[in-house]
Design an enzyme around this catalytic site. Structure first.
Site, short mmCIF file in Angstrom:
data_model
loop_
_atom_site.label_atom_id
_atom_site.label_comp_id
_atom_site.label_asym_id
_atom_site.label_seq_id
_atom_site.Cartn_x
_atom_site.Cartn_y
_atom_site.Cartn_z
N TYR A 1 -1.41 -0.88 10.95
CA TYR A 1 -1.69 -1.44 9.61
C TYR A 1 -0.51 -1.18 8.67
O TYR A 1 0.01 -2.09 8.02
CB TYR A 1 -2.99 -0.83 9.05
CG TYR A 1 -3.19 -1.15 7.58
CD1 TYR A 1 -3.45 -2.45 7.15
CD2 TYR A 1 -3.11 -0.14 6.61
CE1 TYR A 1 -3.61 -2.74 5.80
CE2 TYR A 1 -3.27 -0.43 5.26
CZ TYR A 1 -3.52 -1.73 4.86
OH TYR A 1 -3.67 -2.01 3.53
N LYS B 1 2.39 -3.72 6.63
CA LYS B 1 2.75 -3.75 5.20
C LYS B 1 4.26 -3.57 5.04
O LYS B 1 4.89 -4.22 4.20
CB LYS B 1 1.98 -2.67 4.43
CG LYS B 1 0.48 -2.94 4.33
CD LYS B 1 0.18 -4.23 3.56
CE LYS B 1 -1.29 -4.57 3.54
NZ LYS B 1 -1.59 -5.90 2.98
N SER C 1 0.83 -1.20 0.00
CA SER C 1 0.00 0.00 0.00
C SER C 1 0.86 1.25 0.00
O SER C 1 1.98 1.24 0.54
CB SER C 1 -0.86 -0.03 1.27
OG SER C 1 -1.42 1.24 1.50
P1 NAD Z 1 -11.00 -6.94 1.50
O1 NAD Z 1 -11.19 -6.92 2.96
O2 NAD Z 1 -12.16 -6.67 0.62
O3 NAD Z 1 -10.37 -8.35 1.05
C1 NAD Z 1 -9.57 -9.12 1.91
C2 NAD Z 1 -10.13 -10.53 1.90
O4 NAD Z 1 -9.33 -11.34 2.75
C3 NAD Z 1 -11.56 -10.60 2.43
O5 NAD Z 1 -12.35 -11.33 1.50
C4 NAD Z 1 -11.44 -11.34 3.76
O6 NAD Z 1 -12.57 -12.15 4.02
C5 NAD Z 1 -10.18 -12.16 3.54
N1 NAD Z 1 -9.44 -12.48 4.77
C6 NAD Z 1 -9.13 -11.63 5.78
N2 NAD Z 1 -8.45 -12.30 6.73
C7 NAD Z 1 -8.31 -13.57 6.30
C8 NAD Z 1 -7.69 -14.73 6.84
N3 NAD Z 1 -7.10 -14.71 8.04
N4 NAD Z 1 -7.73 -15.88 6.12
C9 NAD Z 1 -8.36 -15.91 4.92
N5 NAD Z 1 -8.96 -14.85 4.36
C10 NAD Z 1 -8.93 -13.69 5.04
O7 NAD Z 1 -9.78 -5.95 1.17
P2 NAD Z 1 -9.28 -5.38 -0.22
O8 NAD Z 1 -9.63 -3.94 -0.26
O9 NAD Z 1 -9.69 -6.28 -1.32
O10 NAD Z 1 -7.72 -5.46 0.04
C11 NAD Z 1 -6.95 -6.57 -0.41
C12 NAD Z 1 -5.50 -6.33 -0.02
O11 NAD Z 1 -5.06 -5.08 -0.56
C13 NAD Z 1 -5.23 -6.25 1.48
O12 NAD Z 1 -4.01 -6.88 1.75
C14 NAD Z 1 -5.14 -4.76 1.73
O13 NAD Z 1 -4.33 -4.48 2.85
C15 NAD Z 1 -4.49 -4.27 0.46
N6 NAD Z 1 -4.75 -2.87 0.13
C16 NAD Z 1 -6.04 -2.43 0.02
C17 NAD Z 1 -6.28 -1.09 -0.25
C18 NAD Z 1 -7.70 -0.55 -0.35
O14 NAD Z 1 -7.89 0.66 -0.24
N7 NAD Z 1 -8.72 -1.37 -0.55
C19 NAD Z 1 -5.21 -0.20 -0.45
C20 NAD Z 1 -3.92 -0.70 -0.36
C21 NAD Z 1 -3.70 -2.04 -0.06
#
Ligand code: NAD
Ligand code: UDP
Length: 341
Positions: free
Chosen positions: A154, A158, A130
């Protein structure tokens, strides 16, 4: 430069917001994809929607990335060639209140996953990082060489994740690791069948604006208008989630093709203010979007804009969709189906 030979890819967190869009993009690129998700932050209905979009059954393993035995079974049963690791906890505020949960899932979960991959001899991984790893960056647009600065647990997870992966790559050249630093993902799939679907009151701007457009929330609080930005409100580099998904296809292709890792920003290189986002969403939904200025949100960064040059150079990645398409696709998603998902 897209790798043409189909591969078998495991998506941890593949039922989530970015994972589900990446599932579609990888299937369209011809790969076999397996989702592993514990559905802690995703609805089970997303699976049927992915089947509707792709016209084929979606292999899903329900379980936790911290479950060693389950991971071993997945790697044995599915003969995975590479992993895209989305599964993580991602709410900044919650991470301040419950840091141990974040260390457990984001660091413990990553370690468990990497160990299982190592046992299985699967050493290709794309990691969801991120822009938050830059903290308050000195330079805008921010290049990948900017230093790490943790602003909250958080962000710290990362940074630690990236550092663990860098040491791992150094320990054994068989590892090929793609680190993708997302800026602000926004929008939804063109089908209107999948999108961001927060269970609680959203923390992020775009889903909050969407709920105001739907009439589920009264008005948007604009967190400060006294930043050193053109209109005083916070500026972010919003990237359409379909563009972001395509970035993962390119990243995997590059890993398979070269056996070498990379670390790139995924953004557009263009920033928009909070007021510009509200104006764009208003154009998309054709409704009034009441908003008012409040105090700054503690810990907020004034400007995050990616330098997008390295992703273009290394992956051939260029975004195709702008803010209007992000807002239009978000509105299409939340107004048609999001409510009843
Ligand atoms: P999200 O919460 O929609 O997706 C994460 C998924 O992981 C969910 O479906 C959740 O059920 C699953 N999950 C969580 N813990 C788990 C575990 N212990 N075992 C199995 N499954 C698990 O989030 P997203 O927005 O799709 O983000 C995906 C990735 O991208 C994450 O690593 C997040 O940190 C990173 N990210 C997101 C953003 C954003 O703004 N959305 C920005 C930068 C980085
Ligand atoms: N923001 C806002 N009101 C909200 C949510 C966010 O004014 O209800 C602002 C926030 O201060 C920032 C921008 O919108 O300037 C993007 O915030 P978001 O939480 O979506 O992303 P992040 O800050 O994590 O990059």
């Amino acid at each position: 430069m897209v790798y043409r030979v189909p591969k078998r890819i495991l998506l941890t967190g593949g039922a989530g917001y970015i994972g589900s869009h990446t599932y579609v993009a990888l299937r369209q690129a011809g790969h076999d994809v397996v989702i592993l998700d514990n559905f802690s932050n995703a609805r089970r209905s997303v699976v049927a929607r992915l089947e509707q979009i792709t016209g084929a059954p979606v292999p899903v393993v329900e379980g936790d990335i911290r479950d060693n035995a389950l991971l071993d079974r997945v790697f044995t049963d599915h003969r995975i060639d590479a992993v895209v690791h989305f599964a993580a906890l991602k709410a900044v505020g919650e991470s301040m209140a419950k840091p141990l949960d974040y260390f457990d899932v984001n660091i413990g979960g990553l370690t468990t996953l990497l160990r299982a991959m190592d046992r299985a001899g699967c050493r290709r991984i794309v990691f969801s990082s991120s822009a938050t790893v830059y903290g308050v960056p000195d330079e805008t647009p921010t290049p990948e060489t900017a230093p790490f600065r943790a602003m909250n647990p958080y962000g710290q997870t990362k940074i630690l994740g990236e550092e663990m992966l860098a040491w791992l790559a150094q320990s054994n050249p068989d590892w090929a690791i793609g680190v993708l630093r997302y800026f602000n993902p926004a929008g939804a799939h063109r089908s209107g069948l999948i999108g961001e679907d927060p269970a609680d009151i959203p923390n992020n701007l775009m889903p909050f604006v969407a709920k105001v457009a739907l009439g589920e929330l009264d008005r948007i609080a604009v967190f400060g208008d006294d930043y050193d930005t053109p209109d005083g409100t916070g500026v972010r580099d919003y990237i359409h989630v379909e563009d972001l998904a395509r970035g993962h296809v390119l990243s995997l292709g590059r890993l398979f093709e070269t056996g070498q890792g990379h670390c790139v920003n995924l953004g557009t290189g263009r920033g928009y203010s909070v007021l510009e986002v509200i104006a764009a969403y208003k154009r998309a939904c054709n409704r009034d979007l009441p908003h008012h200025i409040t105090d700054r949100r503690p810990g907020d960064v004034p400007i995050y804009v990616a330098s997008a040059d390295k992703a273009a150079e290394v992956l051939g990645f260029r975004t195709e969709k702008g803010l209007d398409e992000m807002c239009a696709s978000s509105w299409n998603w939340v107004s048609n189906i999001g409510e009843t998902a």
